[in-house]
Design an enzyme around this catalytic site. Structure first.
Site, PDB file in Angstrom:
ATOM      1  CB  CYS A 278      33.660 -14.261 -43.301  1.00 54.38           C
ATOM      2  SG  CYS A 278      34.034 -15.812 -44.096  1.00 54.38           S
TER       3      CYS A 278
ATOM      4  CB  ILE B  60      36.760 -20.026 -41.363  1.00 51.94           C
ATOM      5  CG1 ILE B  60      37.895 -19.823 -40.356  1.00 51.94           C
ATOM      6  CG2 ILE B  60      35.956 -21.279 -41.030  1.00 51.94           C
ATOM      7  CD1 ILE B  60      37.424 -19.462 -38.963  1.00 51.94           C
ATOM      8  NE  ARG B  61      32.274 -23.382 -43.153  1.00 55.13           N
ATOM      9  CZ  ARG B  61      31.168 -22.687 -43.056  1.00 55.13           C
ATOM     10  NH1 ARG B  61      30.354 -22.549 -44.078  1.00 55.13           N
ATOM     11  NH2 ARG B  61      30.847 -22.110 -41.918  1.00 55.13           N
TER      12      ARG B  61
ATOM     13  CD  GLU C 293      35.811 -12.211 -36.502  1.00 57.35           C
ATOM     14  OE1 GLU C 293      36.517 -11.459 -37.202  1.00 57.35           O
ATOM     15  OE2 GLU C 293      35.129 -13.133 -36.966  1.00 57.35           O
TER      16      GLU C 293
ATOM     17  CG  HIS D 168      36.720 -14.812 -39.612  1.00 53.55           C
ATOM     18  ND1 HIS D 168      35.419 -14.659 -39.224  1.00 53.55           N
ATOM     19  CD2 HIS D 168      36.690 -15.655 -40.670  1.00 53.55           C
ATOM     20  CE1 HIS D 168      34.630 -15.375 -40.003  1.00 53.55           C
ATOM     21  NE2 HIS D 168      35.381 -15.988 -40.890  1.00 53.55           N
TER      22      HIS D 168
ATOM     23  NE  ARG E  71      27.280 -18.888 -49.377  1.00 58.62           N
ATOM     24  CZ  ARG E  71      26.453 -19.887 -49.049  1.00 58.62           C
ATOM     25  NH1 ARG E  71      25.567 -20.333 -49.921  1.00 58.62           N
ATOM     26  NH2 ARG E  71      26.530 -20.442 -47.852  1.00 58.62           N
TER      27      ARG E  71
ATOM     28  N   GLY F  10      29.770 -16.295 -40.236  1.00 60.27           N
ATOM     29  CA  GLY F  10      28.818 -17.323 -39.819  1.00 60.27           C
ATOM     30  C   GLY F  10      28.323 -17.990 -41.082  1.00 60.27           C
ATOM     31  CD  GLU F  11      26.635 -21.270 -43.941  1.00 60.10           C
ATOM     32  OE1 GLU F  11      27.660 -21.652 -43.361  1.00 60.10           O
ATOM     33  OE2 GLU F  11      26.564 -21.134 -45.183  1.00 60.10           O
ATOM     34  CB  SER F  12      25.846 -15.558 -46.041  1.00 62.38           C
ATOM     35  OG  SER F  12      26.071 -16.626 -46.929  1.00 62.38           O
TER      36      SER F  12
HETATM   37  N1  GLN Z   1      30.850 -19.990 -46.077  1.00 65.94           N
HETATM   38  C1  GLN Z   1      30.057 -19.106 -45.277  1.00 65.94           C
HETATM   39  C2  GLN Z   1      28.892 -18.520 -46.081  1.00 65.94           C
HETATM   40  O1  GLN Z   1      28.766 -18.773 -47.215  1.00 65.94           O
HETATM   41  C3  GLN Z   1      30.906 -17.989 -44.715  1.00 65.94           C
HETATM   42  C4  GLN Z   1      31.922 -18.533 -43.757  1.00 65.94           C
HETATM   43  C5  GLN Z   1      32.336 -17.589 -42.679  1.00 65.94           C
HETATM   44  O2  GLN Z   1      31.685 -16.585 -42.404  1.00 65.94           O
HETATM   45  N2  GLN Z   1      33.414 -17.954 -42.014  1.00 65.94           N
HETATM   46  O3  GLN Z   1      28.124 -17.812 -45.558  1.00 65.94           O
END
Ligand code: GLN
EC number: 4.3.3.6
Length: 202
Positions: free
Chosen positions: A78, A134-135, A172, A170, A105, A46-48
């Site tokens: 992630c 993903i990112r 999942e 990921h 990141r 997600g977004e940390s």
């Molecule tokens: N770029 C996100 C972060 O810095 C992590 C991306 C992800 O969990 N797919 O939190």
């Protein structure tokens, strides 16, 4: 077993579903009391920064950190890996800070640089598994007893230390349950060890 998934933001449902597919109970973790009776926890992607803020707002940060330090089996995917890291490149803050890794990141680029690769992770399976990035972060430094499980383009993307596993990718988001099964096998082994150790002491 009862497997918790930190359920503030990100890929929560996907983890909950895969846990059920392997025949275990999945529990959403949103507050301290949810930690009481779980055998392991997954910290989703997600977004940390967002998940970190919510851990503080809900006052779950400290009790979760203590549980992990006390041995609760934990898998960070992630953003979950970033939450576990003791150091984050170009940032002064950290979050749970229980794992001896330094992470970068968005190290593989932005959303449009997301990619998939098939790879054998020897410790996990002798078959190729699909890794989805993903990112994604990668790990730029490991210390102490951190074990490197997988590298992609010579960058570290999966590690294990004591009761913790962290992956940049990921599992999942694929149909393949191999990595989750590997994590749960680790959880079961730890539980067996714990019972054995306590019986011996008694
Ligand atoms: N770029 C996100 C972060 O810095 C992590 C991306 C992800 O969990 N797919 O939190």
């Amino acid at each position: 077993m009862k497997i918790g998934v930190l359920s503030f933001q990100g890929g929560v449902v996907e983890h909950l579903n895969q846990i059920k597919r392997l025949g275990h109970d999945s529990i959403e973790v949103k507050k301290e009391s949810d930690l009481n009776d779980i055998d392991a926890i997954i910290l989703p992607g997600g977004e940390s920064t967002t998940i970190g803020k919510l851990l503080n707002i809900t006052q779950l940060m400290e009790p979760l950190r203590e549980k992990i330090k006390a041995g609760l089996p934990t898998w960070g995917t992630c953003a979950g890996m970033i939450l576990l890291a003791k150091e984050i490149e170009a940032k002064k803050i950290n979050y749970l800070a229980t794992m001896d890794i330094k992470v970068k990141r968005n190290a593989f680029g932005t959303q449009i640089d997301s990619f998939k690769v098939n790879k054998i992770i020897e410790e996990v399976s002798d078959k190729e598994i699909e890794l989805v990035f993903i990112r994604a972060p990668y790990i730029t430094e490991v210390k102490n007893n951190v074990e490197i499980l997988c590298k992609v383009d010579n960058n570290i993307v999966a590690v294990k230390q004591d009761n913790m596993i962290a992956t940049s990718f990921h599992p999942e988001l694929t149909d393949d349950l191999t990595f989750l099964k590997y994590f749960l096998d680790n959880v079961e082994e730890k539980n067996i060890n714990r019972t054995f150790c306590c019986e011996k002491v008694l």
